[in-house]
Design an enzyme around this catalytic site. Structure first.
Site, PDB file in Angstrom:
ATOM      1  N   ARG A 110     -15.013   9.763   6.837  1.00  0.00           N
ATOM      2  CA  ARG A 110     -13.753   9.782   7.479  1.00  0.00           C
ATOM      3  C   ARG A 110     -13.467  11.138   8.301  1.00  0.00           C
ATOM      4  O   ARG A 110     -13.015  12.042   7.711  1.00  0.00           O
ATOM      5  CB  ARG A 110     -12.471   9.482   6.619  1.00  0.00           C
ATOM      6  CG  ARG A 110     -12.502   7.973   6.355  1.00  0.00           C
ATOM      7  CD  ARG A 110     -11.265   7.577   5.683  1.00  0.00           C
ATOM      8  NE  ARG A 110     -11.380   6.322   5.004  1.00  0.00           N
ATOM      9  CZ  ARG A 110     -10.383   5.577   4.229  1.00  0.00           C
ATOM     10  NH1 ARG A 110      -9.405   6.350   3.978  1.00  0.00           N
ATOM     11  NH2 ARG A 110     -10.581   4.494   3.704  1.00  0.00           N
ATOM     12  N   ASP A 245       1.591   0.364  -1.988  1.00  0.00           N
ATOM     13  CA  ASP A 245       0.847   1.356  -2.615  1.00  0.00           C
ATOM     14  C   ASP A 245       1.153   1.762  -3.830  1.00  0.00           C
ATOM     15  O   ASP A 245       2.381   1.576  -4.147  1.00  0.00           O
ATOM     16  CB  ASP A 245       1.071   2.851  -1.503  1.00  0.00           C
ATOM     17  CG  ASP A 245       0.479   2.704  -0.295  1.00  0.00           C
ATOM     18  OD1 ASP A 245      -0.523   1.708  -0.033  1.00  0.00           O
ATOM     19  OD2 ASP A 245       0.635   3.465   0.651  1.00  0.00           O
ATOM     20  N   GLU A 258      -0.971   9.235  -4.120  1.00  0.00           N
ATOM     21  CA  GLU A 258      -1.473   7.754  -3.773  1.00  0.00           C
ATOM     22  C   GLU A 258      -2.747   7.598  -4.496  1.00  0.00           C
ATOM     23  O   GLU A 258      -3.710   8.215  -4.231  1.00  0.00           O
ATOM     24  CB  GLU A 258      -1.448   7.496  -2.433  1.00  0.00           C
ATOM     25  CG  GLU A 258      -1.843   6.011  -2.040  1.00  0.00           C
ATOM     26  CD  GLU A 258      -2.128   5.885  -0.682  1.00  0.00           C
ATOM     27  OE1 GLU A 258      -2.789   4.852  -0.195  1.00  0.00           O
ATOM     28  OE2 GLU A 258      -1.292   6.381   0.109  1.00  0.00           O
TER      29      GLU A 258
END
Length: 344
Positions: A110, A245, A258
């Site tokens: 990414r 989440d 997270e």
């Protein structure tokens, strides 16, 4: 998020011992996860053909790393962002019965990530997907599944403690479920990230439900692509959304953390509604979306669980680069080095 340099940070494992602990966590977690959710391991692609709709669009604005395939007449392929939709297609291809599913090692690149303590160019996670019946498309089933995953995390945390007693467990026994609208009402003057920090600090571990749809202030808590998680269907708590989440309080970074994004996947009806809401109905003509709308794919639940993030959290590391090899800006490497944070 800006780089966090904890005061008086002291690594609890040397780099060589960290590698041993990483192996323990990764081998143990995937075995226990598969047992808890009735999953079997499958082989996953690193890239898929562009234009099929199989790649995860994340928030819908990120661009995938792509390349041309000379042996296929210049066809374009792209490195996966995640396997959210590929897994559901694979459930159908393998004709996996309700109550059973699959998991895989997902590796992604990414390039758009802001590099900090928890974000890297290299993403490694366990992507999992499970076939469900239409009657399981409800909040209770989601919570039951999330609780099983949380119990596995605590099991591995305890296993590391028994191997390295100076790494004391920090997760609470009970996971707290909160809807994004409840969080907004509780902390109306805070940003979404600040709300997560406040709730995670208070409870230690939360599952934040309903990410993607607009809240009472007219804004979503965070963006979600319209074609995998169902964030629009009304649920039994009186809100919308069958996704969320999994977030912990990280005492090393003094911030929320997270670990996983997951949810019950869209039905043909909720897919149409979410595509329309996001003004991207043209996606309905893509191969994956047409299959789903035509009822050719099974109902499912699934998500991704960060491998390096899990190792970072359980081993109480300050930077994800302490548990994975990637590329970091020179100034970040220097700042970490000065603080005793050893990036691999």
């Amino acid at each position: 998020m800006p780089l966090i340099i904890p005061k008086k940070y002291k690594q609890k494992l040397l780099p060589e011992t960290t590698e041993i602990a990483i192996k323990t966590i990764k081998e143990g977690f995937q075995t226990e996860l598969a047992r808890a959710l009735n999953l079997r391991r499958v082989t996953a692609p690193l890239f898929v053909l562009s234009g099929t709709g199989l790649n995860d669009d994340l928030n819908g604005i990120e661009h995938a790393v792509s390349f041309q395939i000379d042996a296929m007449g210049g066809a374009k392929a792209e490195v996966v962002h995640s396997l959210a939709k590929w897994k559901r297609a694979k459930l159908g291809a393998y004709d996996i019965a309700p109550g059973f599913g699959l998991y895989t090692d997902m590796n992604a690149i990414r390039t758009f990530e802001d590099l900090d303590n928890t974000h890297s160019l290299y993403v490694d996670q366990w992507d999992w997907e499970k076939t469900i019946s239409p009657k399981d498309r409800n909040l209770d089933y989601l919570k039951e599944t999330v609780t099983k995953i949380y119990d596995v995390v605590r099991l591995i945390e305890d296993r590391i403690y028994r191997q390295f007693p100076h790494i004391t467990p920090v997760l609470p026994e009970k996971l707290t479920f909160i809807h994004t609208e409840e969080l907004l009402q509780q902390y109306p003057d805070l940003t979404p990230r600040q709300r997560e920090d406040a709730a995670a600090k208070e409870y230690g571990a939360i599952f934040l439900i309903g990410i993607g749809n607009e809240l009472s202030n007219g804004e979503p808590h965070d963006d979600r692509a319209p074609d995998y998680d169902d964030w629009i269907t009304p649920n039994s708590d009186g809100y919308t959304g069958l996704n969320g989440d999994l977030i912990f309080w990280n005492p090393v970074l003094s911030s929320s953390f997270e670990l996983s994004s997951m949810g019950i996947r869209v039905s043909p009806e909720s897919l149409r509604e979410q595509l329309d809401k996001r003004c991207c109905t043209e996606r309905s003509q893509l191969r994956f979306h047409k299959s789903l709308l035509d009822g050719q794919l099974p109902y499912s639940i699934g998500g991704g669980i960060g491998q390096s993030r899990l190792c970072m959290f359980i081993l109480q590391k300050a930077h994800i680069g302490e548990v994975q090899a990637s590329i970091w800006p020179p100034e970040q490497i220097e700042a970490c080095k000065n603080a005793g944070i050893n990036l691999l």
